[in-house]
Design a protein around this motif. Structure first.
Motif, short mmCIF file in Angstrom:
data_model
loop_
_atom_site.label_atom_id
_atom_site.label_comp_id
_atom_site.label_asym_id
_atom_site.label_seq_id
_atom_site.Cartn_x
_atom_site.Cartn_y
_atom_site.Cartn_z
N GLY A 247 -1.23 -12.58 8.72
CA GLY A 247 0.14 -12.18 9.00
C GLY A 247 0.75 -11.40 7.85
O GLY A 247 0.09 -11.07 6.86
N PRO A 248 2.04 -11.08 7.94
CA PRO A 248 2.69 -10.24 6.91
C PRO A 248 2.82 -10.92 5.56
O PRO A 248 2.92 -10.24 4.54
N GLN A 249 2.83 -12.24 5.50
CA GLN A 249 3.01 -12.92 4.22
C GLN A 249 1.76 -12.87 3.35
O GLN A 249 1.85 -13.10 2.14
N THR A 250 0.63 -12.64 3.93
CA THR A 250 -0.62 -12.54 3.17
C THR A 250 -1.24 -11.16 3.39
O THR A 250 -2.45 -11.04 3.59
N MET A 251 -0.43 -10.14 3.35
CA MET A 251 -0.90 -8.78 3.60
C MET A 251 -1.89 -8.34 2.53
O MET A 251 -1.72 -8.61 1.35
N MET A 252 -2.95 -7.66 2.96
CA MET A 252 -3.95 -7.11 2.06
C MET A 252 -3.88 -5.59 2.11
O MET A 252 -3.14 -5.00 2.90
N MET A 253 -4.67 -4.94 1.25
CA MET A 253 -4.57 -3.49 1.09
C MET A 253 -4.89 -2.75 2.38
O MET A 253 -4.22 -1.78 2.71
N ALA A 254 -5.91 -3.18 3.10
CA ALA A 254 -6.26 -2.48 4.34
C ALA A 254 -5.13 -2.56 5.36
O ALA A 254 -4.82 -1.57 6.04
N THR A 255 -4.50 -3.72 5.46
CA THR A 255 -3.36 -3.87 6.36
C THR A 255 -2.18 -3.01 5.92
O THR A 255 -1.49 -2.40 6.74
N LEU A 256 -1.96 -2.94 4.61
CA LEU A 256 -0.86 -2.12 4.08
C LEU A 256 -1.12 -0.64 4.35
O LEU A 256 -0.20 0.10 4.73
N ILE A 257 -2.36 -0.20 4.16
CA ILE A 257 -2.69 1.20 4.44
C ILE A 257 -2.51 1.51 5.92
O ILE A 257 -1.98 2.56 6.30
N GLY A 258 -2.94 0.60 6.77
CA GLY A 258 -2.74 0.80 8.21
C GLY A 258 -1.28 0.85 8.58
O GLY A 258 -0.87 1.63 9.46
N GLN A 260 1.16 1.93 6.63
CA GLN A 260 1.71 3.20 6.15
C GLN A 260 1.32 4.36 7.06
O GLN A 260 2.08 5.34 7.18
N THR A 261 0.15 4.29 7.69
CA THR A 261 -0.31 5.40 8.53
C THR A 261 0.17 5.30 9.97
O THR A 261 0.56 6.32 10.56
N THR A 262 0.18 4.11 10.55
CA THR A 262 0.49 3.98 11.98
C THR A 262 1.94 3.63 12.27
O THR A 262 2.43 3.90 13.37
N VAL A 263 2.62 3.03 11.31
CA VAL A 263 4.01 2.61 11.54
C VAL A 263 4.99 3.54 10.82
O VAL A 263 5.93 4.06 11.43
N LEU A 264 4.76 3.75 9.52
CA LEU A 264 5.68 4.56 8.72
C LEU A 264 5.28 6.02 8.66
O LEU A 264 6.08 6.85 8.20
N PHE A 265 4.05 6.35 9.05
CA PHE A 265 3.54 7.73 9.05
C PHE A 265 3.64 8.38 7.67
O PHE A 265 3.87 9.59 7.56
N ASN A 266 3.47 7.59 6.65
CA ASN A 266 3.52 8.08 5.27
C ASN A 266 2.08 8.29 4.80
O ASN A 266 1.52 7.49 4.05
N TRP A 267 1.48 9.38 5.25
CA TRP A 267 0.08 9.64 4.95
C TRP A 267 -0.19 9.88 3.47
O TRP A 267 -1.21 9.42 2.94
N PRO A 268 0.65 10.60 2.73
CA PRO A 268 0.37 10.78 1.30
C PRO A 268 0.32 9.46 0.53
O PRO A 268 -0.57 9.25 -0.31
N PHE A 269 1.25 8.58 0.79
CA PHE A 269 1.25 7.29 0.09
C PHE A 269 0.07 6.43 0.54
O PHE A 269 -0.53 5.71 -0.27
N ALA A 270 -0.28 6.50 1.82
CA ALA A 270 -1.46 5.78 2.30
C ALA A 270 -2.72 6.30 1.63
O ALA A 270 -3.63 5.52 1.28
N GLY A 271 -2.79 7.62 1.42
CA GLY A 271 -3.93 8.19 0.71
C GLY A 271 -4.01 7.71 -0.73
O GLY A 271 -5.09 7.46 -1.27
N ALA A 272 -2.84 7.57 -1.37
CA ALA A 272 -2.82 7.06 -2.74
C ALA A 272 -3.29 5.61 -2.79
O ALA A 272 -4.06 5.22 -3.68
N LEU A 273 -2.83 4.81 -1.85
CA LEU A 273 -3.28 3.41 -1.79
C LEU A 273 -4.79 3.32 -1.58
O LEU A 273 -5.48 2.54 -2.24
N ALA A 274 -5.30 4.13 -0.65
CA ALA A 274 -6.74 4.11 -0.38
C ALA A 274 -7.54 4.61 -1.58
O ALA A 274 -8.63 4.08 -1.88
#
Length: 301
Positions: A247-258, A260-274
């Motif tokens: 769930g959201p309380q134990t979010m990991m990097m892959a979930t955060l990247i997903g 940023q790309t599918t919900v917030l559409f912030n592809w540059p920041f998702a690329g930085a995270l990846a």
């Protein structure tokens, strides 16, 4: 009677480029390059090109900037997610090793139908969808799940425990999903150890624990390295199980990247995270390889 002597035919350019030379069956460079071309194209279009686009997109937004990387380390939330990802991946790898090594040892030392039975128990879950296995853990760990019902109906607990959507639930589910990737390499290494070596150590007076820690475990380190590395890397980038069980309380990097790309559409920041996750993975892999090569006694791992 005169005999006609024919001069040996000069090999053509094509035959010189593509002929197999020598008795060892070595291929010339041109033919070797052609044989490797499909694999190189697949590697380029499936990995190098997307990673390159991701890196370029994180640095140019639209002009050159490092704001996406600075944001990750300035805002505590993203650094906390990165540290949580590393911790859960490490704990999952450790649990998979502690639980998987005895199973691999039993597979290597048992014979006949018992080995087939253990192998089936390891491989059949591997063939099952990760989504199905993660959903099974939700059924087991939810508030009105099987485990809480057993504990409350038997009188052990008065109130159900909060088992789901916790780091413990994520570690348990990920360990179950990734354990075959730990067991199989260790099993392959244990199978290569001659049975005469432990018998010789026993004849020389070594006990069970001495045989394991001085003979079996050191010789199985290549399998341990392969299984640990594979499990750790997969755990760092795991998406389905942490999203469903954690769930959201134990979010990991892959979930955060997903997100940023599918919900917030912030592809540059998702690329930085990846990119940061990829660099951390490569650095930890190199360090682990050097440590194992130094203390494991073999430098060519």
């Amino acid at each position: 009677m005169s005999s006609l002597v024919r001069e040996p035919a000069t090999p053509s350019v094509a035959s010189r480029l593509f002929a197999v030379t020598g008795t060892s069956g070595r291929y010339p460079p041109v033919l070797s390059a052609l044989l490797l071309l499909p694999l190189l194209l697949l590697l380029f279009f499936s990995f190098l090109y997307p990673v390159g686009r991701m890196l370029v997109g994180s640095l140019f937004d639209p002009d050159f900037t490092l704001d996406n990387y600075v944001r990750m380390f300035v805002e505590p939330l993203y650094l906390k997610v990165l540290l949580r990802t590393l911790w859960i991946a490490f704990a999952t790898t450790l649990c998979a090793f502690l639980l998987g090594y005895p199973v691999a040892y039993a597979m290597a030392r048992a014979g006949g139908r018992l080995t087939l039975c253990i192998a089936a128990c390891v491989l059949i879950p591997l063939w099952t969808s990760v989504l199905v296995r993660s959903y099974a853990w939700i059924i087991l760990l939810q508030r009105n799940g099987i485990l809480n019902n057993i504990l409350t109906e038997t009188g052990i607990l008065e109130q159900p425990l909060r088992l789901i959507y916790t780091e413990g639930a994520v570690m348990i589910a990920m360990t179950h999903v990734l354990m075959p990737f730990m067991i199989l390499p260790i099993y392959g290494a244990l199978r290569t150890i001659p049975k005469e070596l432990p018998q010789a150590a026993a004849n020389l007076g070594a006990g069970v624990f001495a045989i394991f820690f001085k003979v079996t475990l050191p010789l199985s380190l290549p399998g341990v390295f392969a299984g640990t590395l594979m499990t750790f890397i997969l755990a760092l980038g795991f998406y389905v199980t942490p999203a469903m069980v954690g769930g959201p309380q134990t979010m990991m990097m892959a979930t955060l990247i997903g997100q940023q790309t599918t919900v917030l559409f912030n592809w540059p920041f998702a690329g930085a995270l990846a990119t940061v996750l990829l660099v951390v993975t490569l650095v930890l892999t190199f360090i682990f390889r050097r440590v194992l090569a130094t203390f494991g006694g073999f430098a060519n791992v």
